[in-house]
Scaffold this motif. Structure first.
Motif, mmCIF file in Angstrom:
data_model
loop_
_atom_site.group_PDB
_atom_site.id
_atom_site.type_symbol
_atom_site.label_atom_id
_atom_site.label_comp_id
_atom_site.label_asym_id
_atom_site.label_seq_id
_atom_site.Cartn_x
_atom_site.Cartn_y
_atom_site.Cartn_z
ATOM 1 N N LYS A 1 0.824 -1.202 0.000
ATOM 2 C CA LYS A 1 0.000 0.000 0.000
ATOM 3 C C LYS A 1 0.858 1.252 0.000
ATOM 4 O O LYS A 1 0.593 2.207 -0.727
ATOM 5 N N HIS A 2 1.877 1.238 0.851
ATOM 6 C CA HIS A 2 2.824 2.367 0.877
ATOM 7 C C HIS A 2 4.192 1.796 0.526
ATOM 8 O O HIS A 2 5.093 1.721 1.358
ATOM 9 N N GLY A 3 4.345 1.307 -0.680
ATOM 10 C CA GLY A 3 5.566 0.622 -1.099
ATOM 11 C C GLY A 3 6.699 1.580 -1.394
ATOM 12 O O GLY A 3 6.619 2.785 -1.190
ATOM 13 N N SER A 4 7.775 1.008 -1.908
ATOM 14 C CA SER A 4 8.939 1.820 -2.267
ATOM 15 C C SER A 4 9.480 1.316 -3.593
ATOM 16 O O SER A 4 9.190 0.200 -4.019
ATOM 17 N N LYS B 1 2.382 3.750 9.021
ATOM 18 C CA LYS B 1 2.237 2.649 8.067
ATOM 19 C C LYS B 1 2.895 2.976 6.728
ATOM 20 O O LYS B 1 3.036 2.096 5.871
ATOM 21 N N LYS B 2 3.271 4.230 6.511
ATOM 22 C CA LYS B 2 3.998 4.581 5.284
ATOM 23 C C LYS B 2 5.364 3.907 5.241
ATOM 24 O O LYS B 2 5.921 3.672 4.170
ATOM 25 N N ILE B 3 5.921 3.595 6.407
ATOM 26 C CA ILE B 3 7.227 2.935 6.475
ATOM 27 C C ILE B 3 7.082 1.497 6.005
ATOM 28 O O ILE B 3 6.207 0.767 6.471
ATOM 29 N N SER B 4 7.920 1.087 5.080
ATOM 30 C CA SER B 4 7.871 -0.268 4.546
ATOM 31 C C SER B 4 8.064 -1.283 5.669
ATOM 32 O O SER B 4 9.013 -1.211 6.434
ATOM 33 N N GLY B 5 7.127 -2.230 5.779
ATOM 34 C CA GLY B 5 7.206 -3.256 6.813
ATOM 35 C C GLY B 5 6.358 -2.969 8.023
ATOM 36 O O GLY B 5 6.248 -3.799 8.922
ATOM 37 N N VAL B 6 5.744 -1.783 8.073
ATOM 38 C CA VAL B 6 4.881 -1.418 9.202
ATOM 39 C C VAL B 6 3.425 -1.517 8.763
ATOM 40 O O VAL B 6 2.990 -0.808 7.857
ATOM 41 N N PRO C 1 -0.848 -2.200 10.323
ATOM 42 C CA PRO C 1 -1.674 -1.713 11.434
ATOM 43 C C PRO C 1 -1.271 -2.298 12.788
ATOM 44 O O PRO C 1 -1.241 -1.579 13.794
ATOM 45 N N ALA C 2 -0.963 -3.606 12.824
ATOM 46 C CA ALA C 2 -0.605 -4.236 14.096
ATOM 47 C C ALA C 2 0.699 -3.674 14.644
ATOM 48 O O ALA C 2 0.822 -3.389 15.847
ATOM 49 N N LEU C 3 1.688 -3.488 13.762
ATOM 50 C CA LEU C 3 2.974 -2.967 14.218
ATOM 51 C C LEU C 3 2.876 -1.486 14.579
ATOM 52 O O LEU C 3 3.535 -1.014 15.514
ATOM 53 N N GLU C 4 2.048 -0.761 13.864
ATOM 54 C CA GLU C 4 1.835 0.648 14.209
ATOM 55 C C GLU C 4 1.221 0.753 15.606
ATOM 56 O O GLU C 4 1.589 1.627 16.401
ATOM 57 N N LYS C 5 0.287 -0.160 15.925
ATOM 58 C CA LYS C 5 -0.326 -0.153 17.253
ATOM 59 C C LYS C 5 0.710 -0.417 18.334
ATOM 60 O O LYS C 5 0.702 0.223 19.397
ATOM 61 N N LYS C 6 1.641 -1.356 18.063
ATOM 62 C CA LYS C 6 2.704 -1.632 19.030
ATOM 63 C C LYS C 6 3.595 -0.419 19.238
ATOM 64 O O LYS C 6 4.033 -0.123 20.349
ATOM 65 N N GLY D 1 16.350 -6.997 14.351
ATOM 66 C CA GLY D 1 16.963 -6.565 13.091
ATOM 67 C C GLY D 1 15.999 -5.952 12.096
ATOM 68 O O GLY D 1 16.416 -5.509 11.030
ATOM 69 N N ARG D 2 14.713 -5.916 12.414
ATOM 70 C CA ARG D 2 13.716 -5.416 11.456
ATOM 71 C C ARG D 2 13.939 -3.947 11.127
ATOM 72 O O ARG D 2 13.813 -3.521 9.971
ATOM 73 N N ILE D 3 14.269 -3.154 12.131
ATOM 74 C CA ILE D 3 14.407 -1.708 11.918
ATOM 75 C C ILE D 3 15.538 -1.400 10.945
ATOM 76 O O ILE D 3 15.381 -0.596 10.020
#
Length: 232
Positions: free
Chosen positions: A77-80, A170-175, A177-182, A213-215
């Motif tokens: 959705k918010h790809g790169s 959520k614009k950040i690749s890999g983020v 809704p669930a990760l944004e909530k965290k 290592g995700r970040i």
């Protein structure tokens, strides 16, 4: 007379006078090199190589191939998307002679790829010197292990978003809704918070989000800086 030789993982059908572009060789312009991986000479077929056969060539120049464009796009959705260019390093040479036999005693430097270690040189039978006795090798010191980064809680975490409105993380690749909530639960609401993290803060947040290592792997810091600049 023609021959089929192999260099740089490719096969070439050549004869005297041909000009070729091959994978880069460790040689200078004007030098003569010899290809010893010969699969066929005239009607003689090797098994897999023709014994004692060779192809000699003169190096004309070290050049670069045509530019190749590589385009990568992540379909989210918010790809790169990213565009990269590459020009392969090549060696331009002219075939000077095809040897059906006697290649091992020709005394010409064997063609070696630029990444290979050492250069083979074959010469007519020269007396071999007795090998010098080997000295006892000192024990090698073990390389120190990489130091672990100590986790440190970021000092810019918030209790609530500034102005009551959080950035769309959520614009950040890999983020998602669930990760944004965290992230919100851990006090992260804005891009400028993420872009300010150092190695210690990244290690802390990796542990909190349970994504080791995700970040760094998804380049959150660079993406956050980009989206923060667009917001301004």
């Amino acid at each position: 007379m023609f021959a089929v030789m192999k260099t740089g993982g490719k096969q070439y059908r050549v004869q005297a006078g041909d000009v070729l572009r091959v994978e880069k060789l460790a040689a200078e312009s004007g030098e003569t090199v010899q290809f010893n991986d010969v699969l066929m000479v005239g009607s003689t077929v090797g098994a897999p190589l023709v014994d004692d056969a060779g192809v000699q060539a003169e190096i004309i120049d070290q050049i670069k191939g045509d530019k190749v464009i590589n385009f990568v796009k992540r379909r989210r959705k918010h790809g790169s998307k990213r565009t990269k260019g590459h020009r392969q390093q090549l060696t331009l040479l002219r075939i000077t002679e095809i040897l059906e036999s006697g290649a091992k005693a020709s005394g010409v430097k064997a063609a070696v790829g630029a990444g290979a270690a050492g250069v083979a040189m074959t010469e007519a039978a020269a007396p071999k010197k007795a090998a010098a006795p080997k000295k006892a090798e000192a024990p090698k010191a073990e390389a120190p292990a990489a130091e672990a980064v100590d986790a440190e809680k970021p000092s810019n975490l918030l209790d609530a978003p500034r102005g009551g409105e959080a950035d769309d993380l959520k614009k950040i690749s890999g983020v998602g809704p669930a990760l944004e909530k965290k992230l919100h639960e851990n006090g992260v609401y804005h891009f400028d918070q993420i872009m300010a993290w150092g190695p210690e803060e990244i290690a802390y947040m990796d542990d909190q989000l349970s994504f080791k290592g995700r970040i760094e792997r998804d380049n959150w810091i660079e993406q956050a800086a980009q989206f923060n600049a667009e917001k301004e």
